[in-house]
Each structure stands twice: as structure tokens, then as C-alpha cells.
Design an enzyme around this catalytic site. Structure first.
Site, PDB file in Angstrom:
ATOM      1  N   LYS A   1       0.866   4.067  -2.904  1.00 14.88           N
ATOM      2  CA  LYS A   1       0.393   5.424  -2.626  1.00 14.88           C
ATOM      3  C   LYS A   1       1.500   6.467  -2.834  1.00 14.88           C
ATOM      4  O   LYS A   1       1.222   7.601  -3.222  1.00 14.88           O
ATOM      5  CB  LYS A   1      -0.170   5.508  -1.211  1.00 14.88           C
ATOM      6  CG  LYS A   1      -1.516   4.786  -1.069  1.00 14.88           C
ATOM      7  CD  LYS A   1      -2.584   5.448  -1.925  1.00 14.88           C
ATOM      8  CE  LYS A   1      -3.932   4.783  -1.803  1.00 14.88           C
ATOM      9  NZ  LYS A   1      -4.969   5.447  -2.606  1.00 14.88           N
TER      10      LYS A   1
ATOM     11  N   TYR B   1       0.842  -1.204   0.000  1.00 16.84           N
ATOM     12  CA  TYR B   1       0.000   0.000   0.000  1.00 16.84           C
ATOM     13  C   TYR B   1       0.880   1.258   0.000  1.00 16.84           C
ATOM     14  O   TYR B   1       0.631   2.215  -0.736  1.00 16.84           O
ATOM     15  CB  TYR B   1      -0.902  -0.053   1.236  1.00 16.84           C
ATOM     16  CG  TYR B   1      -1.939   1.041   1.330  1.00 16.84           C
ATOM     17  CD1 TYR B   1      -3.080   1.017   0.532  1.00 16.84           C
ATOM     18  CD2 TYR B   1      -1.786   2.078   2.240  1.00 16.84           C
ATOM     19  CE1 TYR B   1      -4.042   2.016   0.638  1.00 16.84           C
ATOM     20  CE2 TYR B   1      -2.739   3.074   2.357  1.00 16.84           C
ATOM     21  CZ  TYR B   1      -3.867   3.042   1.555  1.00 16.84           C
ATOM     22  OH  TYR B   1      -4.821   4.031   1.663  1.00 16.84           O
TER      23      TYR B   1
HETATM   24  N1  NAD Z   1     -10.004   4.831   4.986  1.00 17.23           N
HETATM   25  C1  NAD Z   1      -8.878   5.454   5.355  1.00 17.23           C
HETATM   26  O1  NAD Z   1      -8.548   5.543   6.542  1.00 17.23           O
HETATM   27  C2  NAD Z   1      -7.981   6.031   4.310  1.00 17.23           C
HETATM   28  C3  NAD Z   1      -6.839   6.723   4.715  1.00 17.23           C
HETATM   29  C4  NAD Z   1      -6.007   7.268   3.774  1.00 17.23           C
HETATM   30  C5  NAD Z   1      -6.305   7.135   2.432  1.00 17.23           C
HETATM   31  N2  NAD Z   1      -7.406   6.454   2.044  1.00 17.23           N
HETATM   32  C6  NAD Z   1      -7.677   6.335   0.610  1.00 17.23           C
HETATM   33  O2  NAD Z   1      -8.966   6.853   0.339  1.00 17.23           O
HETATM   34  C7  NAD Z   1      -9.524   6.181  -0.780  1.00 17.23           C
HETATM   35  C8  NAD Z   1     -10.878   5.628  -0.400  1.00 17.23           C
HETATM   36  O3  NAD Z   1     -10.715   4.751   0.691  1.00 17.23           O
HETATM   37  P1  NAD Z   1     -11.956   4.084   1.428  1.00 17.23           P
HETATM   38  O4  NAD Z   1     -11.577   3.945   2.838  1.00 17.23           O
HETATM   39  O5  NAD Z   1     -13.208   4.791   1.043  1.00 17.23           O
HETATM   40  O6  NAD Z   1     -11.910   2.627   0.782  1.00 17.23           O
HETATM   41  P2  NAD Z   1     -13.110   1.635   0.486  1.00 17.23           P
HETATM   42  O7  NAD Z   1     -12.515   0.278   0.461  1.00 17.23           O
HETATM   43  O8  NAD Z   1     -14.265   1.910   1.384  1.00 17.23           O
HETATM   44  O9  NAD Z   1     -13.535   2.043  -0.996  1.00 17.23           O
HETATM   45  C9  NAD Z   1     -12.751   1.753  -2.112  1.00 17.23           C
HETATM   46  C10 NAD Z   1     -13.684   1.576  -3.300  1.00 17.23           C
HETATM   47  O10 NAD Z   1     -12.871   1.333  -4.460  1.00 17.23           O
HETATM   48  C11 NAD Z   1     -13.485   0.323  -5.217  1.00 17.23           C
HETATM   49  N3  NAD Z   1     -12.479  -0.347  -6.029  1.00 17.23           N
HETATM   50  C12 NAD Z   1     -11.400  -1.052  -5.605  1.00 17.23           C
HETATM   51  N4  NAD Z   1     -10.725  -1.527  -6.659  1.00 17.23           N
HETATM   52  C13 NAD Z   1     -11.382  -1.101  -7.778  1.00 17.23           C
HETATM   53  C14 NAD Z   1     -11.172  -1.275  -9.164  1.00 17.23           C
HETATM   54  N5  NAD Z   1     -10.145  -1.995  -9.646  1.00 17.23           N
HETATM   55  N6  NAD Z   1     -12.046  -0.699 -10.018  1.00 17.23           N
HETATM   56  C15 NAD Z   1     -13.098   0.005  -9.556  1.00 17.23           C
HETATM   57  N7  NAD Z   1     -13.342   0.209  -8.257  1.00 17.23           N
HETATM   58  C16 NAD Z   1     -12.489  -0.357  -7.380  1.00 17.23           C
HETATM   59  C17 NAD Z   1     -14.110  -0.626  -4.189  1.00 17.23           C
HETATM   60  O11 NAD Z   1     -15.147  -1.406  -4.769  1.00 17.23           O
HETATM   61  C18 NAD Z   1     -14.623   0.359  -3.145  1.00 17.23           C
HETATM   62  O12 NAD Z   1     -15.958   0.751  -3.401  1.00 17.23           O
HETATM   63  C19 NAD Z   1      -8.507   5.113  -1.168  1.00 17.23           C
HETATM   64  O13 NAD Z   1      -7.697   5.615  -2.202  1.00 17.23           O
HETATM   65  C20 NAD Z   1      -7.712   4.917   0.100  1.00 17.23           C
HETATM   66  O14 NAD Z   1      -6.437   4.408  -0.168  1.00 17.23           O
HETATM   67  C21 NAD Z   1      -8.264   5.905   2.949  1.00 17.23           C
END
Ligand code: NAD
Length: 269
Positions: A184, A180
Site C-alpha cells: 500500500k 500489505y
Molecule cells: N476494508 C478496510 O477496512 C480497508 C481499509 C483500508 C483500505 N482498504 C482498501 O480498500 C480496497 C477495498 O477493500 P475491501 O475491504 O472492499 O476488500 P474486499 O476484499 O471486500 O474486496 C476486494 C475485491 O478485490 C477483488 N480482487 C482481489 N484480487 C483481484 C485481482 N487480482 N483481480 C481482480 N479482482 C481482484 C476481490 O475479488 C474482491 O472483490 C482495497 O484496496 C483495500 O486494501 C480497505
């Protein structure tokens, strides 16, 4: 009163990963500000919060793997027919090792299977490159647009493995995997690359770096996180909205290639 600096009404946004926690929040928030939203997500079951917006047509969902160029092109074609070239692209789709990941994936770095690393990098990097190629390319031909690539604090600094001590205390072998972080960190420079590539073409490209969104994590994790956070807590998902509205709107007309860090001060010490 609508501040014209932040006015997004009448514009069109594509949100990848829009069925996820952050993507749903952003889709709802941008729709509430008068945008039409096209979600690209490989998931087929919309979260409850999106159902009303999906039924009134303000938000549309396209089932799509964002690493699949043909699928992204097909989705963009459908968006363009009714709404024209999007003004905003938020790349939020990504994967991370789930809590129940196979032991090898969350084992020692020396033993991490390269296949699992390849898979995460494939989704998290190519899944941003492809929408940028296809949708960013269309924006560049239209001479305007704003792209927000969602990174992570783990793309800037290493995970603090101590955050996961509670899992080891419970008898698990758990190391927060490197995949990851690798994926990122690539986005930060992809953003800079595209910001310069399209600078004169009117498309701005920025990274949003969130950290630690509250999502029902186990209490020992929440406590360990709070102890390391200058703000002393996890982030509420709604706290990402202001940054995205800023980056999407004319309020950030001179901002490109930047990384807007929304981490409660995590990287400040
Ligand atoms: N949740 C956190 O604490 C956090 C922290 C820092 C960064 N982020 C980043 O924020 C973003 C959203 O995170 P989240 O927590 O909402 O994650 P999440 O897992 O809730 O949502 C991710 C979404 O991406 C979709 N997805 C994954 N692979 C895919 C693909 N190949 N094609 C189409 N859709 C795809 C999934 O179906 C899901 O709906 C991500 O980029 C994550 O890395 C999240």
C-alpha cells in the site's frame, strides 16, 4: 439540484474490485449519480446489492484478474465499444492476509515467507499498475480522466500491533504482516509518479486512504480500534463515497498527486 461541480452524470467509471465491500459501495454510489460502471473483478458471484444495477445494465461486470494485462485490455475493449473511453478509474482490488491465513504468514516478521509477501505485492501493486497502464493510457490518449488508487493507512504508518492483542490473548501467534503495508505504501508514490507523468495530458491521479471499514469484526477488535481512533469508531463504508465523488468529479480539477486520507483522524496523533 445537481451541483455542476460534483456532476458525474453521463460519465463512465471502471471500478476494480467492484464485487468487494468498498468497490460495491462505490459502484452503487457512482451509478446513483448517473454514471455507467464497469466492474473488473476476478470474483464471479456478484453481491446482492449489485444485482438490480447489473440487470438494468447501468453496471456491468467483467471477470478479470487485474494483474493480467491482456484480460484488462479485453475488458476495456468491451467497455469502449458501448460506452467509449472511461472518465474515471477506481483501483480498489486488493488482497490482505485473511483471518484464517496460514500461521507462517501471520507469524514473526523474521520468518515471513517471501512467497506470501511477493504474492500480496504482486496483486496490490501490479493490480494497480496494469489498469493504470491500460485504462489510464486510454484516458491519456483521450486527454482527460481521473484515477483514484485506493491505499490504506497501513501504507502511511505502521499497524499498531496492539490492535490484535485479543488474538494473542486467545493463544494465537499473530503479527499483522508486513506485505500489505509494503504494497500500500508503494501506491502513494505510484500515484505521484503518474500524476506528474500525465499532468499535462489531462489525467489526474490521486490516492484515497481509508482506514478500518466496519465489517462485522470481532468485538475486541472494534473496542481496541475505537480506543485508538480520534473519532472513536470504525468507518461506515458509505463514508468513503464523498471523497471518491470529489476526486472523480470536476470539483477536484486542480487536485492531482494528492492523498485524501479518510481515517477518522487515525494519523492525526
Ligand atoms: N476494508 C478496510 O477496512 C480497508 C481499509 C483500508 C483500505 N482498504 C482498501 O480498500 C480496497 C477495498 O477493500 P475491501 O475491504 O472492499 O476488500 P474486499 O476484499 O471486500 O474486496 C476486494 C475485491 O478485490 C477483488 N480482487 C482481489 N484480487 C483481484 C485481482 N487480482 N483481480 C481482480 N479482482 C481482484 C476481490 O475479488 C474482491 O472483490 C482495497 O484496496 C483495500 O486494501 C480497505
Amino acid at each position: 439540484m445537481t451541483d455542476p461541480l460534483f456532476d458525474l452524470s453521463g460519465r463512465v467509471a471502471v471500478v476494480t474490485g467492484g464485487f468487494g465491500q468498498l468497490g460495491t459501495e462505490l459502484a452503487v454510489a457512482l451509478a446513483a449519480r448517473g454514471m455507467r460502471i464497469a466492474i473488473l473483478d476476478r470474483a464471479t458471484e456478484p453481491p446482492e446489492r449489485l444485482r438490480e444495477r447489473l440487470s438494468d445494465g447501468v453496471v456491468r461486470a467483467h471477470t478479470c484478474d487485474v494483474t493480467d494485462r491482456e484480460a484488462v485490455e479485453a475488458a476495456l475493449g468491451l467497455v469502449e465499444v458501448d460506452w467509449g473511453v472511461p472518465h474515471v478509474l477506481v483501483n480498489a482490488a486488493a488482497i490482505d492476509a485473511p483471518p484464517d491465513a496460514p500461521a507462517a504468514e501471520v507469524g514473526p516478521f523474521e520468518e515471513v515467507p517471501l512467497g506470501s509477501l511477493e504474492h500480496v505485492v504482486h496483486v496490490n501493486v501490479l493490480g494497480v499498475v496494469v489498469p493504470c497502464q491500460v485504462i489510464g493510457g486510454a484516458m491519456a490518449r483521450a486527454g482527460r480522466g481521473s484515477i483514484v488508487n485506493v491505499g490504506s493507512v497501513y501504507g502511511l504508518v505502521s499497524p499498531d500491533q496492539g490492535l490484535y492483542d485479543f488474538r494473542r490473548a486467545a493463544g494465537e501467534t499473530f503479527v499483522k504482516p508486513v506485505a500489505y503495508s509494503v504494497s500500500k505504501s508503494a501506491l502513494v508514490n505510484l500515484t505521484r509518479y503518474l500524476a506528474t507523468y500525465w499532468g499535462a495530458g489531462g489525467v489526474r491521479v490521486n490516492t484515497l486512504t481509508p482506514h478500518g471499514i466496519e465489517n462485522g469484526q470481532p468485538a475486541p477488535f472494534v473496542e481496541a480500534f475505537a480506543a485508538r481512533s480520534p473519532l472513536g469508531r470504525l468507518m461506515d463504508v458509505s463514508e468513503a463515497v464523498g471523497a471518491v465523488v470529489f476526486l472523480a468529479s470536476d470539483a477536484s480539477s486542480y487536485v492531482t498527486g494528492a492523498n485524501l486520507v479518510v481515517d477518522g483522524g487515525w494519523t492525526a496523533w
